[in-house]
Scaffold this active site. Structure first.
Site, PDB file in Angstrom:
ATOM      1  N   HIS A   1       0.826  -1.195   0.000  1.00 45.92           N
ATOM      2  CA  HIS A   1       0.000   0.000   0.000  1.00 45.92           C
ATOM      3  C   HIS A   1       0.869   1.257   0.000  1.00 45.92           C
ATOM      4  CE1 HIS A   1      -3.746  -2.101   0.731  1.00 45.92           C
ATOM      5  NE2 HIS A   1      -3.316  -2.616   1.860  1.00 45.92           N
TER       6      HIS A   1
ATOM      7  N   THR B   1     -10.886   6.228   3.702  1.00 47.39           N
ATOM      8  CA  THR B   1     -10.409   5.109   2.891  1.00 47.39           C
ATOM      9  C   THR B   1     -11.420   3.975   2.786  1.00 47.39           C
ATOM     10  OG1 THR B   1      -9.249   4.304   4.858  1.00 47.39           O
ATOM     11  CG2 THR B   1      -7.967   5.554   3.258  1.00 47.39           C
TER      12      THR B   1
ATOM     13  N   TYR C   1     -17.542  -4.318   9.642  1.00 45.03           N
ATOM     14  CA  TYR C   1     -16.642  -3.921   8.565  1.00 45.03           C
ATOM     15  C   TYR C   1     -16.637  -2.405   8.345  1.00 45.03           C
ATOM     16  CZ  TYR C   1     -15.015  -2.949   3.838  1.00 45.03           C
ATOM     17  OH  TYR C   1     -14.371  -2.400   2.763  1.00 45.03           O
TER      18      TYR C   1
ATOM     19  N   ARG D   1      -9.607  -6.214   6.677  1.00 43.06           N
ATOM     20  CA  ARG D   1      -8.910  -7.502   6.798  1.00 43.06           C
ATOM     21  C   ARG D   1      -9.378  -8.197   8.065  1.00 43.06           C
ATOM     22  NH1 ARG D   1      -7.484  -4.081   3.429  1.00 43.06           N
ATOM     23  NH2 ARG D   1      -5.435  -4.023   2.446  1.00 43.06           N
TER      24      ARG D   1
ATOM     25  N   GLY E   1     -11.805   1.539  -3.739  1.00 45.90           N
ATOM     26  CA  GLY E   1     -12.199   2.929  -3.947  1.00 45.90           C
ATOM     27  C   GLY E   1     -12.436   3.227  -5.416  1.00 45.90           C
TER      28      GLY E   1
END
Length: 470
Positions: free
Chosen positions: A341, A368, A392, A415, A431
């Protein structure tokens, strides 16, 4: 104010690990284990485990549900059934934990409540979202452990702390036999073609100026039996991350290895570390370097990252002293087991008179996992996903109690898997921006789920799961 005195002692732990200690001290009982492994393989200084809960705090129908399991905490029942945000703000101010004088240097995480906020809490933190994320559907669960074990990796020792006057934690060597975890056939919602259609529709909204970015997600589920802690152990080996956690509450168990911070406050000093930009790990060092260079040079990834850094600066600016918001690191490449990332670091100083819930109100959820502008993106997500996100894209961690400086540390619940009513669930997102390619966004979701899938695969799940084709 309720004052609870801790009693504690340091113990050698050079032959123990947080996992072995959790197995022997907590086992299958409700408990919490918070760990941290930096992305270059170094361990974080501390791991924390907590059990023997004395206080449970939940969001129920938009209000605070208070369950007191210690008579000394009975006065806190006055906050039961009050509006959630108001109630938990006032309750945490009224609860003070006093460390032993000889252990006063211990970090504030040892004087905190631990748990999570689900994504649906967005409707409580932001009233403009209440029509899409009704407060009565808000999901949050926090606990005050009666017993804590703080594992100090630097000195190979642990500190046992108790607010229940128990002089020692119990046997440190006997561990229960764990039942082998077993996962059933995995299903995905939406499937590949439906997700890609949603990406196309999101791009049209972006073209029409409705948003700049919209984060769409895919949910997977399967039946689950056996030891959830064994599943956690497999995940932490496969994908060590800055926020690695096992939280076993009576109604739900969360298992995660999240790379991303939501927000952290250390004595009123704030920290954000937005992550935006993803590539799979390469099969060789050379391929890994090529993929990293491609990610850094990709105009789409750079634009998305800059946008989310700006969103993070704006979030901190809502509660920071004038001129204190700074970007101290920009577009670093961080590598994890299955993906890499782009990350940046933003810092600020908290305005006087603000508390931990004010910090969360300003930053929840992370851009994000939602998009920009955040409120409009979340409205579109609610209209398009038609999924119950549950934990989540929310946050997980600890909130310091008392009336001193603000301390909290919250990671993103990405995750992350959770088990409720015999069903194992996890979600991953991508995204969507103006020049997104639907197939690549689907593939990004699959790459992000790689570590979770690998842990599940070793537990017998996924017979009908082919990555990229669901």
């Amino acid at each position: 104010m309720i004052n609870l005195e801790q009693h504690g002692q340091w113990m050698q732990a050079d032959t123990q690990t947080p996992v072995s200690l959790y197995l022997s001290l907590v086992g299958t009982k409700p408990g919490i284990l918070l760990e941290s492994t930096e992305v270059d393989g170094r361990l974080g200084r501390y791991s924390l485990m907590g059990w023997d809960f004395q206080l449970l705090l939940e969001c129920f129908n938009g209000n605070l549900k208070v369950t007191v399991l210690d008579d000394r905490l009975a006065p806190l029942q006055t906050f039961h059934d009050t509006p959630f945000l108001k109630g938990i703000k006032e309750l945490t101010r009224e609860l003070n934990i006093i460390p032993p004088a000889e252990l006063s240097e211990l970090p504030p995480m040892t004087r905190s409540i631990c748990g999570y906020f689900g994504y649906t809490m967005g409707g409580i933190f932001e009233p403009a979202l209440a029509d899409r994320l009704p407060p009565e559907q808000g999901e949050a669960y926090y606990a005050l452990p009666g017993k804590i074990l703080l594992f100090d990796h630097l000195h190979s020792r642990c500190c046992y702390l108790s607010i229940t006057n128990d002089p020692n934690p119990g046997p440190l060597s006997a561990a229960p036999v764990e039942e082998e975890p077993l996962c059933g056939r995995i299903t995905a919602t939406p499937d590949r073609s439906t997700f890609m259609d949603a990406v196309t529709r999101a791009k049209k909204l972006i073209t029409h100026g409705e948003a700049i970015q919209i984060v769409l997600s895919s949910k997977r589920q399967c039946s689950f039996t056996g030891s959830s802690f064994t599943l956690y152990r497999r995940l932490r080996q496969i994908n060590p991350s800055p926020y690695t956690f096992y939280i076993h509450f009576p109604e739900i168990t969360l298992i995660g290895s999240s790379p991303e911070l939501l927000v952290k406050s250390t004595d009123n000093h704030l920290l954000l570390r937005p992550i935006a930009g993803t590539r799979p790990r390469g099969a060789s060092d050379e391929e890994d370097k090529q993929l990293a260079a491609e990610m850094i040079e990709d105009p789409k990834e750079r634009a998305e990252h800059v946008m989310l850094v700006d969103l993070g600066r704006n979030d901190l600016g809502r509660m920071a002293t004038t001129g204190s918001v700074k970007v101290t690191r920009f577009m670093d490449v961080e590598r994890f087991s299955h993906v890499m990332h782009l990350t940046s670091t933003i810092t600020a100083d908290l305005l006087p008179g603000r508390d931990a819930l004010d910090v969360l109100t300003a930053t929840f959820p992370a851009g994000t996992v939602s998009g920009a502008p955040k409120i409009r993106a979340m409205q579109i997500i609610a209209d398009m996903e038609l999924l119950e996100r549950g934990p989540y894209a929310g946050s997980i961690g600890w909130i310091g109690v008392g009336q001193g400086p603000v301390n909290l540390d919250m990671g993103l619940t990405i995750r992350t898997m959770w088990i409720r009513d015999g069903v194992l669930t996890w979600q991953t997102g991508a995204g969507i921006v103006f020049d997104s390619e639907p197939v690549r966004e689907w593939e990004e979701c699959q790459n992000k789920a790689g570590a979770l899938f690998a842990a599940i695969q070793t537990s017998g799940g996924g017979d009908d799961f082919t990555r990229g084709q669901l």
